[in-house]
Design a protein around this motif. Structure first.
Motif, short mmCIF file in Angstrom:
data_model
loop_
_atom_site.label_atom_id
_atom_site.label_comp_id
_atom_site.label_asym_id
_atom_site.label_seq_id
_atom_site.Cartn_x
_atom_site.Cartn_y
_atom_site.Cartn_z
N MET A 91 0.74 -1.00 -0.09
CA MET A 91 0.10 0.04 0.02
C MET A 91 0.77 1.12 -0.04
O MET A 91 0.35 2.40 -0.53
CB MET A 91 -0.93 0.16 1.13
N SER A 92 2.14 1.21 0.55
CA SER A 92 2.75 2.30 0.67
C SER A 92 3.11 3.38 -0.30
O SER A 92 3.52 2.89 -1.48
CB SER A 92 4.06 1.83 1.29
N SER A 93 2.82 4.52 0.04
CA SER A 93 3.04 5.74 -1.05
C SER A 93 4.15 6.59 -0.33
O SER A 93 4.59 7.52 -1.05
CB SER A 93 1.89 6.61 -1.00
N LEU A 94 4.87 6.01 0.83
CA LEU A 94 6.18 6.68 1.07
C LEU A 94 7.43 6.59 0.32
O LEU A 94 7.35 5.51 -0.24
CB LEU A 94 6.42 6.25 2.57
N VAL A 137 16.13 6.40 -2.77
CA VAL A 137 15.48 6.86 -1.52
C VAL A 137 14.35 8.00 -1.98
O VAL A 137 13.73 8.18 -1.13
CB VAL A 137 16.24 7.22 -0.54
N ASP A 138 14.59 8.48 -2.80
CA ASP A 138 13.81 9.74 -3.09
C ASP A 138 12.36 9.27 -3.86
O ASP A 138 11.63 10.23 -4.33
CB ASP A 138 14.74 11.01 -3.74
N ARG A 139 12.25 8.10 -4.40
CA ARG A 139 11.00 7.97 -5.03
C ARG A 139 10.12 7.01 -4.02
O ARG A 139 10.71 6.32 -3.24
CB ARG A 139 11.54 6.81 -6.28
N PRO A 140 8.80 7.04 -4.35
CA PRO A 140 8.02 6.33 -3.44
C PRO A 140 8.15 4.81 -3.70
O PRO A 140 8.52 4.40 -4.86
CB PRO A 140 6.42 6.51 -4.29
N VAL A 141 8.23 4.23 -2.73
CA VAL A 141 8.62 2.91 -2.59
C VAL A 141 7.64 1.83 -3.48
O VAL A 141 8.14 0.88 -4.00
CB VAL A 141 8.59 2.05 -1.37
N GLY A 142 6.45 2.20 -3.68
CA GLY A 142 5.46 1.64 -4.37
C GLY A 142 5.77 1.26 -5.88
O GLY A 142 5.50 0.19 -6.61
N ILE A 143 6.64 2.21 -6.45
CA ILE A 143 7.17 2.04 -7.79
C ILE A 143 8.51 1.27 -7.99
O ILE A 143 9.10 1.07 -8.85
CB ILE A 143 7.04 3.29 -8.57
N LEU A 144 9.10 0.91 -6.97
CA LEU A 144 10.31 0.01 -6.80
C LEU A 144 10.08 -1.31 -7.17
O LEU A 144 8.91 -1.64 -6.70
CB LEU A 144 11.04 0.34 -5.57
N SER A 145 11.18 -2.16 -7.62
CA SER A 145 10.97 -3.34 -7.57
C SER A 145 11.11 -4.06 -6.36
O SER A 145 11.60 -3.65 -5.20
CB SER A 145 12.05 -3.99 -8.52
N GLY A 146 10.72 -5.42 -6.17
CA GLY A 146 10.70 -6.11 -4.73
C GLY A 146 12.26 -5.85 -4.36
O GLY A 146 12.36 -5.80 -3.16
N GLY A 147 13.39 -6.37 -5.23
CA GLY A 147 14.53 -6.19 -4.64
C GLY A 147 15.12 -4.81 -4.15
O GLY A 147 15.94 -4.87 -3.16
N GLU A 148 14.70 -3.92 -4.90
CA GLU A 148 14.98 -2.29 -4.36
C GLU A 148 14.34 -2.09 -3.16
O GLU A 148 15.04 -1.48 -2.21
CB GLU A 148 14.39 -1.61 -5.49
N ARG A 149 13.13 -2.48 -3.16
CA ARG A 149 12.60 -2.31 -1.60
C ARG A 149 13.16 -3.09 -0.71
O ARG A 149 13.21 -2.60 0.33
CB ARG A 149 10.99 -2.91 -1.87
#
Lengths: 255, 335
Positions: free
Chosen positions: A89-92, A133-145
């Motif tokens: 869910m995270s938009s952080l 770190v400056d992007r919303p984690v929701g758009i990162l790949s699983g590994g990047e998260r």
């Protein structure tokens, strides 16, 4: 530096017994791996050690204080945990997640201090995640998260670190690189690390001590060298497993 | 060493200042526009007690109380929306959509029909909102997890249940009361001042949620994660539940169930200032206040001299935004 003592721990999930009268002594600078089949209760055990779930019996203490008795804040200053599931869910942004990870150390009235921000900046550079770190984690790949979440554990800066499948979603290269770099650093800082591992080879390669959850409450623990045998692993996974030594590495292969 | 993460304080000041200016402009427009248009000078003179009799009556007796009420209702609903979105971990949560306002309205109607004294109405409104929220929490909870579609469905069914109860109450109430009740139920601002207890509730909720803003940030990361960072989530959830119910009650007793403010405003503010509640809360409250003041003014001038319920205007804005959000969520695989 912390000492963790587990005594007489009994945990049930529904009708399944995860462990029965489990006693463990975890020493500073040790890396532990919890291994076992699916549904053996590895995650449940980790959540219980983190103080997030009450056991049926027994106690877990850090430096003599019971993790289920101390205040939530004091507990969060001593134990950090990396969860297995990603929060979809995270938009952080990564930066916000790392700042949130300082929460146990931040006073309600003084807020985030310069020193907290400095710790975040240092970890971001050490973990080489400046570009994430400056992007919303929701758009990162699983590994990047996963890399952000591992950095959050470092930012929380606790004596005891619990990791639920830390290299889940990571590329092979990052699995080896990240894990060995982090564990070496944490060993040097005399932290206690306990990981739930899916991969027997990564578990034996990176940990000093193994805890095998055999099912029905039975468990086996001790130094990796003595626990990691064909016989134990075959019984643990309920599947024949052979050991091979090559290039200075030990590998276990299912037949 | 490259510094990551933006500096929040400069941006925070600029955004909040901009929104305060927006509220002032909205107030000025609302005092001068209407069935009788006044000049800025006339309105200002009336505010200072020096204007002509007509301007003074229009500004001080009709428009100012209503504009202040709109400010209180708008900011209360926006904050209630923000709080419910954290509690339910769903960006579509809103006191109107999920039936909280409806539950509140039903108990207010019952209190009114039973001839209960005026002082009982706010208590009934608060109790109704709380009952509806607790019902939602109990019914939508599946295996300890908030599944989004289940939550929305449960809330919408609850809201239509309250709607049916309202229809029932209306059809058995005396004919002369029905017109007033209907208007109130559509979300209608009466020319009454917001009153001390309502302003007090909204201000107290603002203060408390600013003190707890970092905790709200944590809870937005999920219950287990928040607990692992040392938050006592049970207590915080209870506080949110009570706060959102009280705020809904404030709005419902002043203006009836006005919809979608709690949904549209926090969403817009998240795009503008990001998800940090230290900034999201004050900016949502200011923007919510401005939106409702402007909606109230529009409701007066759009069909003049006929006056529309303000809830009609907010629904005209809110429904398309809600559908857009739902659509966007579906294409990303989550609502």
């Amino acid at each position: 530096m912390s000492d963790v003592t587990v005594s007489g721990l009994c945990i049930d999930v529904g009708r399944t017994r995860v462990c029965d009268q489990l006693d463990l002594a975890l020493k500073p600078g040790e890396v532990w791996s919890v291994i076992g089949r699916n549904g053996a209760g590895k995650t449940t055990l980790l959540h219980t050690l983190a103080g997030l779930r009450a056991p049926q019996a027994g106690s877990i203490s850090i430096d003599g204080s019971n993790v289920h008795r101390v205040s939530a804040r004091a507990r969060a200053q001593r134990i950090s945990i990396l969860f297995q599931q990603l929060d979809e869910m995270s938009s952080l942004t990564g930066h916000e997640i790392l700042i949130n990870a300082r929460h146990p150390w931040v006073s309600r009235w003084e807020g985030i201090q310069e020193q907290d921000e400095e710790i975040v900046q240092r970890v971001v550079h050490e973990h080489d995640i400046v570009h994430l770190v400056d992007r919303p984690v929701g758009i990162l790949s699983g590994g990047e998260r996963r890399r952000i979440e591992l950095a959050a554990v470092a930012v929380q800066d606790t004596g005891v670190i619990l990791l639920d499948e830390p290299v889940n979603h990571l590329d092979l290269h990052f699995q080896i690189e990240t894990l060995s770099a982090l564990l070496n650093q944490w060993r040097a800082q005399d932290k206690i690390v306990m990981m739930v591992m899916h991969d027997l080879n990564l578990a034996t390669r990176f940990s000093d001590q193994l805890l095998c959850l055999m099912g029905h409450g039975e468990s086996l623990s001790g130094p990796t060298k003595t626990i990691a045998t064909e016989e134990n692993f075959s019984r643990l996974m309920k599947h024949p497993i052979r050991r091979y030594d090559a290039h200075g590495q030990t590998v276990f292969v299912p037949l | 060493m490259k510094h990551v993460g933006k500096n929040p304080s400069a941006r925070r000041r600029a955004t909040l200042f901009g929104l305060i200016v927006l509220v002032v402009i909205a107030l000025a427009l609302s005092l001068t526009r209407g069935s009788v248009d006044l000049s800025w000078g006339d309105a200002a003179a009336a505010l200072m007690g020096k204007g002509n009799a007509l301007a003074s009556a229009v500004v001080l007796d009709l428009r100012l109380p209503r504009a202040l009420s709109a400010l209180v209702v708008g900011s209360a609903l926006a904050l209630a929306g923000v709080l419910m979105q954290v509690l339910l971990r769903n960006p579509l949560a809103d006191p109107y959509v999920l039936g909280t306002s409806g539950g509140s309205a039903v108990l207010v109607l019952i209190a009114m029909m039973a001839g209960a004294p005026h002082s009982v109405v706010p208590v009934a409104a608060g109790a109704g909102a709380l009952i509806s929220m607790v019902l939602l929490l109990l019914l939508a909870r599946s295996s300890g997890d908030w599944s989004s579609s289940r939550l929305l469905l449960t809330g919408i069914v609850l809201a239509s249940g309250w709607g049916a109860l309202i229809s029932f109450l209306l059809s058995v109430s005396p004919a002369q009361q029905i017109q007033g009740m209907l208007f109130w139920l559509m979300g209608d601002l009466q020319p009454v001042t917001p009153g001390w207890w309502r302003s007090g509730v909204v201000l107290a909720a603002l203060m408390l949620s600013l003190i707890l803003a970092r905790d709200l940030n944590l809870l937005a990361e999920g219950d287990l994660r928040a607990r692992s960072l040392g938050l006592r989530t049970g207590l915080l959830r209870l506080a949110i539940l009570l706060g959102a119910s009280a705020l809904t009650a404030v709005a419902v007793t002043l203006a009836g169930p006005v919809g979608f403010v709690g949904l549209v405003i926090p969403h817009m503010m998240r795009l503008l200032v990001g998800p940090d509640h230290r900034l999201l809360i004050p900016s949502s409250m200011l923007a919510g206040g401005a939106l409702l003041i402007l909606s109230e003014m529009t409701a007066r001038v759009l069909w003049a001299p006929q006056q529309l319920p303000v809830g009609v205007i907010t629904a005209f804005i809110g429904v398309p935004v809600f559908l857009l959000l739902l659509q966007k969520g579906a294409s990303r695989g989550r609502p």
